[in-house]
Design a protein around this motif. Structure first.
Motif, PDB file in Angstrom:
ATOM      1  N   LEU A  55       1.312   5.436  -0.810  1.00 43.25           N
ATOM      2  CA  LEU A  55      -0.156   5.057  -1.102  1.00 43.25           C
ATOM      3  C   LEU A  55      -0.569   4.071  -2.142  1.00 43.25           C
ATOM      4  CD1 LEU A  55      -2.567   5.974   0.303  1.00 43.25           C
ATOM      5  CD2 LEU A  55      -3.624   7.314  -2.065  1.00 43.25           C
ATOM      6  N   GLU A  56      -0.098   3.944  -3.260  1.00 45.15           N
ATOM      7  CA  GLU A  56      -0.138   2.992  -4.061  1.00 45.15           C
ATOM      8  C   GLU A  56      -0.541   1.215  -4.220  1.00 45.15           C
ATOM      9  OE1 GLU A  56       0.823   0.071  -7.161  1.00 45.15           O
ATOM     10  OE2 GLU A  56       2.426   0.881  -5.515  1.00 45.15           O
ATOM     11  N   PHE A  77      -4.823   0.708   5.345  1.00 46.25           N
ATOM     12  CA  PHE A  77      -4.055   1.666   5.541  1.00 46.25           C
ATOM     13  C   PHE A  77      -4.146   2.656   6.651  1.00 46.25           C
ATOM     14  CE2 PHE A  77      -2.003   6.182   3.968  1.00 46.25           C
ATOM     15  CZ  PHE A  77      -0.737   5.664   3.760  1.00 46.25           C
ATOM     16  N   LEU A 120     -10.046   9.010   0.113  1.00 49.58           N
ATOM     17  CA  LEU A 120      -9.344   7.634  -0.150  1.00 49.58           C
ATOM     18  C   LEU A 120     -10.483   6.498  -0.112  1.00 49.58           C
ATOM     19  CD1 LEU A 120      -7.932   7.238   3.911  1.00 49.58           C
ATOM     20  CD2 LEU A 120      -6.643   7.414   1.419  1.00 49.58           C
ATOM     21  N   MET A 123       1.006  14.630   0.492  1.00 52.24           N
ATOM     22  CA  MET A 123       0.760  13.083  -0.135  1.00 52.24           C
ATOM     23  C   MET A 123      -0.535  13.568  -1.566  1.00 52.24           C
ATOM     24  SD  MET A 123       0.083  10.213  -0.113  1.00 52.24           S
ATOM     25  CE  MET A 123       1.055   9.210   1.072  1.00 52.24           C
ATOM     26  N   TYR A 142       1.533  13.251   4.880  1.00 52.50           N
ATOM     27  CA  TYR A 142       1.478  11.996   5.743  1.00 52.50           C
ATOM     28  C   TYR A 142       3.349  11.345   6.461  1.00 52.50           C
ATOM     29  CZ  TYR A 142       1.982   6.973   6.334  1.00 52.50           C
ATOM     30  OH  TYR A 142       1.332   6.092   7.144  1.00 52.50           O
ATOM     31  N   VAL A 186      -8.649   2.836  -0.615  1.00 56.03           N
ATOM     32  CA  VAL A 186      -7.747   2.096   0.383  1.00 56.03           C
ATOM     33  C   VAL A 186      -8.147   1.555   0.953  1.00 56.03           C
ATOM     34  CG1 VAL A 186      -5.622   3.570   1.547  1.00 56.03           C
ATOM     35  CG2 VAL A 186      -6.547   4.744  -0.716  1.00 56.03           C
ATOM     36  N   TRP A 223      -1.998   0.316  -1.420  1.00 55.18           N
ATOM     37  CA  TRP A 223      -3.115  -0.328  -0.926  1.00 55.18           C
ATOM     38  C   TRP A 223      -4.408   0.249  -1.361  1.00 55.18           C
ATOM     39  CZ3 TRP A 223      -1.450  -2.858   3.796  1.00 55.18           C
ATOM     40  CH2 TRP A 223      -0.143  -2.961   3.796  1.00 55.18           C
ATOM     41  N   ALA A 224      -3.848   0.913  -2.923  1.00 56.73           N
ATOM     42  CA  ALA A 224      -5.002   1.003  -3.178  1.00 56.73           C
ATOM     43  C   ALA A 224      -5.561   0.085  -4.904  1.00 56.73           C
ATOM     44  CB  ALA A 224      -4.886   2.839  -4.477  1.00 56.73           C
ATOM     45  N   ARG A 279      -5.105   5.903   9.155  1.00 63.65           N
ATOM     46  CA  ARG A 279      -6.095   7.170   8.985  1.00 63.65           C
ATOM     47  C   ARG A 279      -5.698   8.652   9.379  1.00 63.65           C
ATOM     48  NH1 ARG A 279      -7.210   3.102   4.820  1.00 63.65           N
ATOM     49  NH2 ARG A 279      -9.478   4.109   3.951  1.00 63.65           N
TER      50      ARG A 279
END
Length: 899
Positions: A742-743, A670, A661, A716, A690, A666, A745-746, A672
């Motif tokens: 995920l994207e 988000f 992450l 993931m 995930y 990230v 939050w990256a 963990r």
């Protein structure tokens, strides 16, 4: 219930449910004659539906004529609504015009058409003959498009009527939903889409610090993600595997797949305070798409015509009722359950609905919902309030077969008595019970309005036959659950065994049994063998009622079914039967270890009607023992089978997760603590999954209680095996399943693609060159990758207008190698994207790594050939100069040979 196009016969393409090995309507197609030569005739089948009072005579003729024709092919655009609409537009603009221009035998070919009953033109059907599809290129191209998009998960080939039940459930994001008989998964996919909603757009808003709840529709409080959950279940392990395959394409983390008998589905325990009352999950919505005879599928399941008998529906009535009753128990107050079949037989439909409502306490507890506002353009008929029960009787050996129709239970009993006097050896079906007939007259307040059920006949809109009913739970219920007589005998035996092994401090049992046998059942039918019951529970004619205690439904109802579920599994899996174990607790008294529905000891398995009014409930759902004994109790590990799946969650501070992450930048927002691995030791090896928060809670709380979890979450990250692994900060690659979660939050490793030409190059070429120094052919993508370290990246493609624009937003995994780049998409998905975006039917995908290896192999072979050739030439030269061991032979010399 019968299934859709991907489901097969008695469930849409499988044989009707009948006997051992037929499962939920399954079975091999054993016809010996060609499909076209099978006669679509069955005297019993036609007589029942023509004389049973279902339709007026003229309308019945229209229906029967439609039944004898082939069913149109149908499909649905799937996924998020924005993606589905985009793919639909590609289909409409590219393929419909070319297909419309085709003529066959001098007539225009009818193109695919949208089904008016469903919104947004997302459901289509077509009646084009296969000869036309094979002959004309426009249809061939369209067929390739269907196959490619179905493999990618953007299209589902599904029968029209099988798409109806999820719409009638009225699922909203944030709801907790159970699909009791889910395989192969087309309806589950619809439910997942409804729970998912438009969360991707909302997550992006949440990541940009905007409110995701823009309209109050659904619960998106998980930073824009839906808080809902879908639990999809099937009783067969292989069919559950099909279910997983179907649902994995949706990239849906709010999903759990289980494998249990739906009629005794175990209660799902939730965490509760130490010493507090046990809490169980209750569902907002439940789909009971039950096993059925499948006689509504005769247009595509040709076996119905040759094999249909009235006993099909009679043999399934009891099983269907038990599944619906269990569903109503699992439903929360105010929740709704949809009961559906692909049968037109009222014994499997209205009779089951009426019997279930009466078993729950009447219309004050469970009501039928008026569905006229659901899919208002769907052509339908109301449910039946009166019907006849069809049966055949025979003499021993199958002689002198007679058909009978009975309009009421009393008439059946009277007829049976007359035949018993005249022909005592004549045998009727042992499956006929009072619940198979219309309910007796009642006051208007207590009357069950069965006309609120929905019947879809084949001739109304060119579909198969189908039945749907929506029930709403108004209050807590105490279900008079139907059980088999064999189960009763086994429970009594287990009770007797447990009493001799029960610790002195255990609570006494107070179980009351009331046995009921069908009128006229032969002694041999009253108690079928245990082997027969396990092979075909639907064929058991004798019923047994469990008298439920007077305790609150939340506690006793769930405990009852945990006990029944445990007993059933013990009968099916003797090697997994629980044994009474003594826990070592130092100086405390011994106590039987308890591990939940599938790992309970013999006494816990009998805890069905225990009066728990004065007993303090324990966290495991059984009556509490003294505290000093309970302290030392340990959960008994479940006996593992070859199908066992492990789900272990990683701690929130796991260093591998932290490194990954951090590598992608990230956001701390988000979660963990939702990452999971699938191995017993909880080691981070190859894949990291995930899941949603509720999925984690359920898995963690119930994995040691005997629940059979088959699948959960999305992949993931996958470990990336490369030579320079030590030089990569995060040797893990992003996966298509979880990348869009995920994207948003990256903040690192993001590469923007703005040109279709660049995307095409990445799709058509694997490992295009990207040297550290020098030029490249990846345009804006290459310029961004040059500045990045080795590792995986997000390739972000935004929706845009114009000829060079993209029809919808995409996020794809892209790996930056030292001297090249590679889109982490397999060849089938590459071809599907090239067809969808660039209309390339047969793309030649280049793999530079493979080509380089081939070139190196060919060069090595050429060099080797050169060495061999030079060695041979050298040897020949030496031979010419020096001769051979047989003598000196030079140019022009001749060898004399003695004869």
């Amino acid at each position: 219930m019968a299934r859709d196009g991907s489901n097969g016969g008695g469930r849409g393409g499988r044989k009707p449910f009948r006997g051992k090995g037929k499962g939920r309507g399954g079975g091999r197609d054993t016809r010996s004659e060609p499909y076209e030569d099978i006669k679509r005739e069955n005297d019993y089948y036609e007589s029942y539906y023509s004389q049973g009072g279902f339709l007026p005579e003229d309308e019945f003729k229209h229906m029967w004529k439609a039944m004898q024709t082939d069913l149109p092919n149908s499909f649905r655009f799937t996924g998020t609504k924005s993606d589905a609409l985009a793919v639909r537009e590609i289909f409409k603009q590219r393929y419909i015009p070319t297909i419309t221009a085709v003529t066959f035998d001098g007539l225009s070919v009818e193109p695919p058409r949208p089904v008016e009953a469903f919104p947004d033109e997302l459901v289509w059907d077509m009646t084009t003959h296969k000869k036309v599809i094979r002959k004309y290129p426009p249809f061939k191209e369209f067929q390739k498009f269907l196959v490619a998009e179905a493999a990618s998960g953007n299209i589902s080939r599904q029968e029209v009527v099988s798409m109806i039940p999820p719409h009638f459930l009225d699922v909203k994001p944030g709801m907790v939903v159970l699909d009791m008989c889910a395989a192969p998964g087309s309806k589950s996919a619809q439910l997942a889409e409804m729970i998912h909603g438009d969360e991707e757009e909302r997550v992006i808003k949440a990541a940009n610090n905007e409110s995701p709840n823009i309209d109050g529709e659904g619960d998106y409080s998980d930073d824009g993600r839906s808080t809902g959950l879908l639990v999809a279940n099937d009783t067969d392990y292989k069919r559950a595997g099909m279910l997983v395959h179907q649902l994995k394409r949706l990239d849906f983390p709010n999903l759990i797949v289980t494998q249990h008998d739906a009629s005794i589905y175990p209660s799902i325990e939730l965490p509760n305070a130490e010493g507090g009352r046990p809490q169980y999950l209750k569902f907002d919505r439940i789909l009971a798409d039950v096993p059925c005879s499948g006689d509504g599928t005769a247009r595509k399941n040709i076996n119905v015509w040759s094999k249909w008998t009235p006993k099909d529906g009679l043999g399934l009535h009891n099983l269907q009722l038990r599944i619906l009753n269990r569903g109503l128990q699992l439903l929360k107050k105010g929740g709704r359950i949809v009961y559906s079949t692909c049968s037109m037989n009222p014994v499997e439909n209205e009779a089951v609905i009426a019997a279930a409502i009466e078993a729950c306490g009447g219309v004050s507890k469970v009501q039928l919902v008026d569905c006229s506002d659901h899919l208002p353009k769907l052509k339908r008929k109301p449910g039946l309030n009166t019907w006849k029960v069809f049966d055949t009787s025979t003499l021993p050996g199958g002689e002198d077969k007679k058909a009978h129709m009975f309009s009421s239970w009393d008439r059946f009993v009277n007829a049976k008595e007359k035949y018993d006097a005249k022909e005592p050896v004549r045998q009727f079906s042992s499956k006929i019970t009072q619940g198979c007939f219309p309910p007796t007259a009642a006051s208007e307040e207590r009357r069950i309005p069965l006309e609120r059920c929905v019947r879809v006949y084949p001739h109304l809109q060119d579909t198969g036959g189908f039945f749907i009913a929506v029930l709403e739970k108004l209050d807590d219920i105490k279900v008079t659950q139907i059980q088999n007589a064999t189960n009763a005998a086994e429970l009594r035996k287990m009770k007797a065994q447990s009493q001799s092994a029960t610790p002195a401090f255990a609570q006494p049992l107070n179980v009351t049994w009331t046995e009921e046998q069908p009128t006229g059942a032969a002694p041999s039918e009253a108690t079928p063998s245990l082997k027969h019951k396990l092979e075909d529970p639907a064929e058991i004619g004798t019923a047994k009622r469990v008298k439920v205690g007077e305790t609150e439904e939340q506690s006793n109802g769930d405990a009852e079914f945990e006990a029944i579920s445990s007993m059933k599994r013990k009968l099916e899996n003797p090697e997994e039967s629980a044994t009474v174990k003594r826990a070592k607790t130092g100086d405390t008294a011994p106590e039987s270890a308890v591990s939940g529905p599938e790992g309970q000891d013999a006494q816990a398995a009998l805890d069905v009607d225990v009066d728990m009014t004065d007993a303090k409930p324990a966290p495991n759902g059984s009556t509490a023992a003294p505290a000093r004994a309970r302290e030392g109790t340990k959960l008994r590990p479940e006996n593992q089978s070859q199908n066992k799946e492990y789900f272990e969650y990683l701690p929130s501070d796991d260093p591998t997760i932290a490194d990954i992450l951090e590598f992608f930048g990230v956001s701390p927002r988000f979660p963990r603590d939702r990452f999971m691995v699938k191995n017993k030791e909880g080691l981070v090896l190859n894949k990291i999954y995930y899941t949603s928060a509720l999925a984690k809670t359920i898995i963690s709380q119930n994995k040691d209680r005997g629940m059979k979890f088959i699948h959960c979450g999305v992949v993931m990250f996958v470990s990336h095996k490369i030579k320079d692994k030590d030089n990569v900060k995060a040797p893990w690659r992003l996966q298509n399943e979880g990348i869009r979660i995920l994207e948003p939050w990256a903040s690192k490793r993001i590469v923007n693609c703005t040109s279709k030409k660049t995307l095409r190059k990445l799709l058509i070429e694997m490992f295009p060159k990207l040297p550290k120094d020098g030029g490249h052919e990846l345009a804006e993508v290459g310029d961004q990758l040059i500045k990045m370290e080795i590792g995986c990246c997000f390739l972000r493609i935004e929706k845009s207008e114009g000829d060079d624009g993209f029809p919808f937003r995409m996020v794809l995994p892209l790996w930056r190698h030292p001297g090249s780049a590679n889109l982490m998409v397999d060849q089938n998905d590459r071809k599907a994207m090239l067809l969808r975006l660039f209309n390339e039917n047969e793309p030649d995908i280049k793999n530079h790594v493979v080509e380089k290896q081939k070139a190196e192999e060919e060069e090595a072979k050429r060099l080797a050939d050169d060495v061999v050739r030079k060695e041979v030439e050298s040897e020949l030269a030496e031979a010419e100069e020096e001769g051979t061991e047989y003598g000196q032979i030079g140019k022009g010399d001749e060898m004399e040979v003695d004869e």
